[in-house]
Design a protein around this motif. Sequence first.
Motif, short mmCIF file in Angstrom:
data_model
loop_
_atom_site.label_atom_id
_atom_site.label_comp_id
_atom_site.label_asym_id
_atom_site.label_seq_id
_atom_site.Cartn_x
_atom_site.Cartn_y
_atom_site.Cartn_z
N HIS A 265 -5.94 20.11 4.21
CA HIS A 265 -5.56 19.75 5.58
C HIS A 265 -4.90 18.37 5.67
CE1 HIS A 265 -8.91 22.71 5.92
NE2 HIS A 265 -8.09 23.24 6.83
N LYS A 266 -4.03 18.09 4.70
CA LYS A 266 -3.27 16.84 4.69
C LYS A 266 -4.17 15.60 4.66
CE LYS A 266 0.71 18.97 6.90
NZ LYS A 266 0.11 20.33 6.78
N VAL A 267 -5.20 15.66 3.85
CA VAL A 267 -6.09 14.51 3.72
C VAL A 267 -5.28 13.30 3.25
CG1 VAL A 267 -6.74 15.04 1.32
CG2 VAL A 267 -8.26 13.68 2.74
N VAL A 268 -5.56 12.15 3.83
CA VAL A 268 -4.80 10.92 3.55
C VAL A 268 -5.66 9.95 2.75
CG1 VAL A 268 -3.67 8.90 4.58
CG2 VAL A 268 -3.36 11.17 5.60
N GLU A 269 -5.08 9.38 1.70
CA GLU A 269 -5.73 8.35 0.90
C GLU A 269 -4.80 7.16 0.77
OE1 GLU A 269 -8.41 10.70 -2.33
OE2 GLU A 269 -6.25 10.89 -2.58
N ALA A 270 -5.37 5.97 0.59
CA ALA A 270 -4.58 4.75 0.43
C ALA A 270 -4.72 4.24 -0.99
CB ALA A 270 -5.03 3.69 1.43
N TRP A 271 -3.62 3.68 -1.51
CA TRP A 271 -3.59 3.16 -2.88
C TRP A 271 -2.94 1.79 -2.88
CZ3 TRP A 271 -5.16 6.43 -7.03
CH2 TRP A 271 -5.44 7.76 -6.64
N THR A 272 -3.51 0.87 -3.66
CA THR A 272 -2.85 -0.41 -3.87
C THR A 272 -1.79 -0.21 -4.95
OG1 THR A 272 -4.41 -1.14 -5.58
CG2 THR A 272 -4.96 -1.64 -3.29
N LYS A 273 -0.63 -0.82 -4.76
CA LYS A 273 0.48 -0.63 -5.68
C LYS A 273 0.54 -1.75 -6.71
CE LYS A 273 3.37 2.01 -5.28
NZ LYS A 273 3.51 3.28 -6.02
N PHE B 56 3.81 8.30 0.90
CA PHE B 56 4.70 7.50 1.73
C PHE B 56 4.24 6.04 1.69
CE2 PHE B 56 4.74 11.46 4.61
CZ PHE B 56 5.77 12.04 3.89
N GLU B 57 5.19 5.15 1.89
CA GLU B 57 4.86 3.74 2.07
C GLU B 57 5.15 3.34 3.51
OE1 GLU B 57 6.10 0.84 -0.82
OE2 GLU B 57 6.06 2.31 -2.45
N LEU C 22 0.83 -1.20 0.00
CA LEU C 22 0.00 0.00 0.00
C LEU C 22 0.87 1.25 0.00
CD1 LEU C 22 -2.69 -0.84 2.72
CD2 LEU C 22 -3.12 -0.59 0.27
N GLU C 23 0.32 2.30 -0.57
CA GLU C 23 0.96 3.61 -0.54
C GLU C 23 -0.07 4.61 -0.01
OE1 GLU C 23 3.92 5.30 -3.65
OE2 GLU C 23 1.91 5.84 -4.33
N PHE C 24 0.39 5.51 0.83
CA PHE C 24 -0.50 6.52 1.40
C PHE C 24 -0.13 7.89 0.83
CE2 PHE C 24 -0.65 3.03 4.34
CZ PHE C 24 -1.95 3.02 4.79
N THR C 25 -1.09 8.52 0.17
CA THR C 25 -0.87 9.89 -0.29
C THR C 25 -1.43 10.85 0.75
OG1 THR C 25 -2.97 9.93 -1.52
CG2 THR C 25 -0.99 9.29 -2.74
N TRP C 26 -0.83 12.01 0.82
CA TRP C 26 -1.34 13.08 1.68
C TRP C 26 -1.29 14.37 0.88
CZ3 TRP C 26 2.33 16.89 2.66
CH2 TRP C 26 3.66 16.52 2.42
N ARG C 27 -2.28 15.20 1.08
CA ARG C 27 -2.42 16.37 0.22
C ARG C 27 -2.68 17.64 1.03
NH1 ARG C 27 -3.00 14.09 -4.94
NH2 ARG C 27 -3.63 11.90 -4.88
N ASN C 28 -1.79 18.60 0.84
CA ASN C 28 -2.04 19.92 1.40
C ASN C 28 -3.02 20.70 0.54
OD1 ASN C 28 -0.39 19.96 3.75
ND2 ASN C 28 1.44 20.22 2.49
N ASN C 29 -3.00 20.44 -0.77
CA ASN C 29 -3.82 21.22 -1.69
C ASN C 29 -4.43 20.32 -2.77
OD1 ASN C 29 -1.18 23.03 -1.00
ND2 ASN C 29 -3.07 24.22 -0.86
N ALA C 30 -5.57 20.76 -3.31
CA ALA C 30 -6.28 19.98 -4.33
C ALA C 30 -5.67 20.23 -5.70
CB ALA C 30 -7.76 20.36 -4.33
#
Length: 277
Positions: free
Chosen positions: A145-153, A206-207, A119-127
Motif C-alpha cells: 500500500h505504498k509504504v513510505v520509508e526515509a533514507w539518509t543519503k 523520490f527526493e 534525504l530520500e523517500f522510498t515507496w513500495r507497492n510490493n515487498a
Amino acid sequence: MEEKNLIYRGKSKDVYDITEGLYAGKYRLVFTDRATGYMENGRPVFDPGYDIVVGEIPGKGAIACRFATHFFKLLKSKGIPSHYIDSINENEMIVEPAIPLSMTSESPEFPGSAPLLNLEFTWRNNATGSFWRRYPFVKPCKNLHKVVEAWTKGDSDILITLEALEETGAMSKDEIALSVELVKKIAQIVSEEFTSKDLHVIDGKFELGRLKYGDGKIVIIDEISPDVLRVCKGYAPDESGNCTVYNQCTLTNYSQGNRTIKNKNQVSASDFINIFL
C-alpha cells in the motif's frame, strides 16, 4: 560547462548554478550516463534499487531527462508542486533552486560526527528488494500500500525511522506528515500512468527539498526517471492486492548470511522507456 559552477555531484546527476542569461539564479540539472547496480561474476548488473555506481550506460542521461520531463509535466497538470521549470536540451533541465532536506552536525567537534546532507523517500507497492531482505518473514510481492520509508543519503543509504527524523530535529512532525502524503500522491500518479501502459511499478524513490526562495515549500526535487523506479509486467493481484504469480516470478537465495531476491518479470528500463518516449 565550468566546474566552478558545480554545486553537487550525485550518483547519476550533476547540479550547476546558472550565473547569467535568461535563467540566471536557477539551477541546471545535468543527467549523466552513470548508473547504479551491483557486480556479479566480475560484471556490472545495472539495477536502480542499488546505490553504488558500477558503470555507465551510453545515452542513459538523455533518456532519463526526457522521461523526467514527461512526469514533471504530468505532475504539474495534477497540481503537484516540483522544482521543474523547463528542459533545454536532451540531458539538461532547468529547475528552481531547492535545499535538500538536511541538517548540520550538532557536535562537529567530535570525531566521526557528520551532517545529514539530504534525504530520500522510498515507496513500495510490493515487498521485494531491500524491503524483503530486511523483513524476510514477509511474503515476496505482498501488497504494501505504498509504504513510505526515509533514507539518509551518502556513499551508502541508511534507513532512518520517521520518529527518529522528528526526535533528531531534522524535520518537524508536520513536515514529516506532509512529506509522506506528498510522496504517496506522486506514487499514485506514477503508478496509474504505468498501469495505463499495462505495466506495474514495484517500488520507487523520490527526493524532496525546500524551495530556496519564497516560503520554503517542500516539493519533489531531483528526478522521476528509470533510475528511481522498478517496474514489472504480468502483475496479477488478488482481491487484497497481493501478486498471485510471485511463485513463478520471484527468485530468492540465502548464502553466507546474505539474502538476495530477484523478480524474473522485472522490466528493464530500456524496455519501458520506449512506451513513454
